[in-house]
Design a protein around this motif. Structure first.
Motif, short mmCIF file in Angstrom:
data_model
loop_
_atom_site.label_atom_id
_atom_site.label_comp_id
_atom_site.label_asym_id
_atom_site.label_seq_id
_atom_site.Cartn_x
_atom_site.Cartn_y
_atom_site.Cartn_z
N PHE A 141 0.05 7.70 -14.42
CA PHE A 141 0.62 8.25 -15.75
C PHE A 141 -0.68 8.36 -16.79
O PHE A 141 -1.59 7.78 -16.53
N ARG A 142 -0.33 9.16 -17.70
CA ARG A 142 -1.29 9.67 -18.51
C ARG A 142 -1.00 8.79 -20.00
O ARG A 142 0.25 9.01 -20.43
N LEU A 143 -1.78 8.21 -20.71
CA LEU A 143 -1.76 7.65 -21.91
C LEU A 143 -2.56 7.64 -22.68
O LEU A 143 -3.74 7.41 -22.47
N PHE A 144 -2.61 8.52 -23.93
CA PHE A 144 -3.68 8.66 -24.94
C PHE A 144 -4.73 9.37 -24.20
O PHE A 144 -5.89 9.19 -24.44
N GLY A 145 -4.44 10.46 -23.53
CA GLY A 145 -5.55 11.17 -22.91
C GLY A 145 -6.16 10.64 -21.49
O GLY A 145 -7.15 11.53 -21.17
N ARG A 146 -6.03 9.58 -21.32
CA ARG A 146 -6.32 8.81 -20.16
C ARG A 146 -5.40 8.62 -18.97
O ARG A 146 -4.45 8.43 -19.09
N GLU A 147 -6.12 8.60 -17.61
CA GLU A 147 -5.00 8.67 -16.66
C GLU A 147 -5.34 7.16 -16.02
O GLU A 147 -6.24 6.74 -15.53
N PHE A 148 -3.91 6.57 -15.72
CA PHE A 148 -4.02 5.28 -15.44
C PHE A 148 -3.32 5.52 -13.99
O PHE A 148 -2.39 6.25 -13.68
N PHE A 149 -3.66 4.38 -12.98
CA PHE A 149 -3.17 4.48 -11.76
C PHE A 149 -2.60 3.16 -11.35
O PHE A 149 -3.61 2.02 -11.35
N LEU A 150 -1.41 2.95 -10.70
CA LEU A 150 -1.01 1.52 -10.45
C LEU A 150 -0.71 1.70 -9.04
O LEU A 150 0.41 2.07 -8.46
N PRO A 151 -1.73 1.23 -7.97
CA PRO A 151 -1.21 1.59 -6.73
C PRO A 151 -0.53 0.28 -5.93
O PRO A 151 -0.92 -0.64 -5.20
N VAL A 152 0.70 0.36 -6.42
CA VAL A 152 1.65 -0.65 -5.79
C VAL A 152 1.69 -0.81 -4.49
O VAL A 152 1.46 -1.74 -3.68
N ALA A 153 2.26 0.47 -3.72
CA ALA A 153 2.48 0.57 -2.28
C ALA A 153 1.12 0.53 -1.60
O ALA A 153 1.18 0.04 -0.50
N SER A 154 0.10 0.93 -2.08
CA SER A 154 -1.30 0.81 -1.61
C SER A 154 -1.61 -0.72 -1.28
O SER A 154 -2.23 -1.15 -0.45
N SER A 155 -1.26 -1.44 -2.26
CA SER A 155 -1.68 -2.74 -2.46
C SER A 155 -1.09 -3.42 -1.31
O SER A 155 -1.39 -4.38 -0.70
N VAL A 156 0.43 -3.39 -1.11
CA VAL A 156 1.22 -3.85 -0.28
C VAL A 156 0.70 -3.36 1.18
O VAL A 156 0.69 -4.52 2.05
N LEU A 157 0.46 -2.26 1.22
CA LEU A 157 -0.19 -1.79 2.64
C LEU A 157 -1.53 -2.34 2.81
O LEU A 157 -1.87 -2.81 3.95
N LEU A 158 -2.41 -2.30 2.06
CA LEU A 158 -3.77 -3.27 2.17
C LEU A 158 -3.50 -4.63 2.37
O LEU A 158 -4.19 -5.40 3.30
N SER A 159 -2.71 -5.37 1.93
CA SER A 159 -2.48 -6.80 2.03
C SER A 159 -1.54 -6.96 3.46
O SER A 159 -2.04 -8.19 4.16
N LEU A 160 -0.86 -6.03 3.78
CA LEU A 160 -0.23 -6.38 5.19
C LEU A 160 -1.29 -6.10 6.31
O LEU A 160 -1.28 -6.79 7.54
N ILE A 161 -2.43 -5.14 6.09
CA ILE A 161 -3.47 -4.85 7.04
C ILE A 161 -4.18 -6.24 6.88
O ILE A 161 -4.54 -6.78 7.93
N ALA A 162 -4.56 -6.63 5.82
CA ALA A 162 -5.31 -7.95 5.82
C ALA A 162 -4.83 -9.15 6.60
O ALA A 162 -5.37 -9.88 7.35
N LEU A 163 -3.33 -9.24 6.28
CA LEU A 163 -2.57 -10.65 6.90
C LEU A 163 -2.52 -9.94 8.48
O LEU A 163 -2.94 -11.41 9.03
N GLY A 164 -2.55 -8.92 8.87
CA GLY A 164 -2.26 -8.86 10.47
C GLY A 164 -3.91 -9.13 10.89
O GLY A 164 -4.23 -9.56 12.02
N ILE A 165 -5.02 -8.74 10.10
CA ILE A 165 -6.53 -9.06 10.81
C ILE A 165 -6.58 -10.32 10.84
O ILE A 165 -7.17 -10.96 11.66
#
Length: 64
Positions: A36-60
């Motif tokens: 989302f954009r707020l005050f001319g800046r783009e913000f990024f909240l990677p909820v699904a990517s965080s879950v995916l990376l956590s599952l990969i780390a758990l599997g490893i």
């Protein structure tokens, strides 16, 4: 609880910095990742990517 908030904030900062590299490998464009954009800046909240990376780390960690 403050410790968890600090950890989450730091992880979001790391994801923000690695945003362009993560997009090249396909992370950051999953259905649960928010931009989302707020005050001319783009913000990024990677909820699904965080879950995916956590599952990969758990599997490893389970394999090793």
């Amino acid at each position: 609880m403050i410790r968890w908030l600090i950890v989450i904030f730091l992880l979001l900062l790391i994801f923000q910095g690695l945003h362009r590299w993560l997009e090249k490998i396909g992370l950051g464009r999953l259905p649960g990742d928010f931009r989302f954009r707020l005050f001319g800046r783009e913000f990024f909240l990677p909820v699904a990517s965080s879950v995916l990376l956590s599952l990969i780390a758990l599997g490893i960690s389970k394999v090793v």
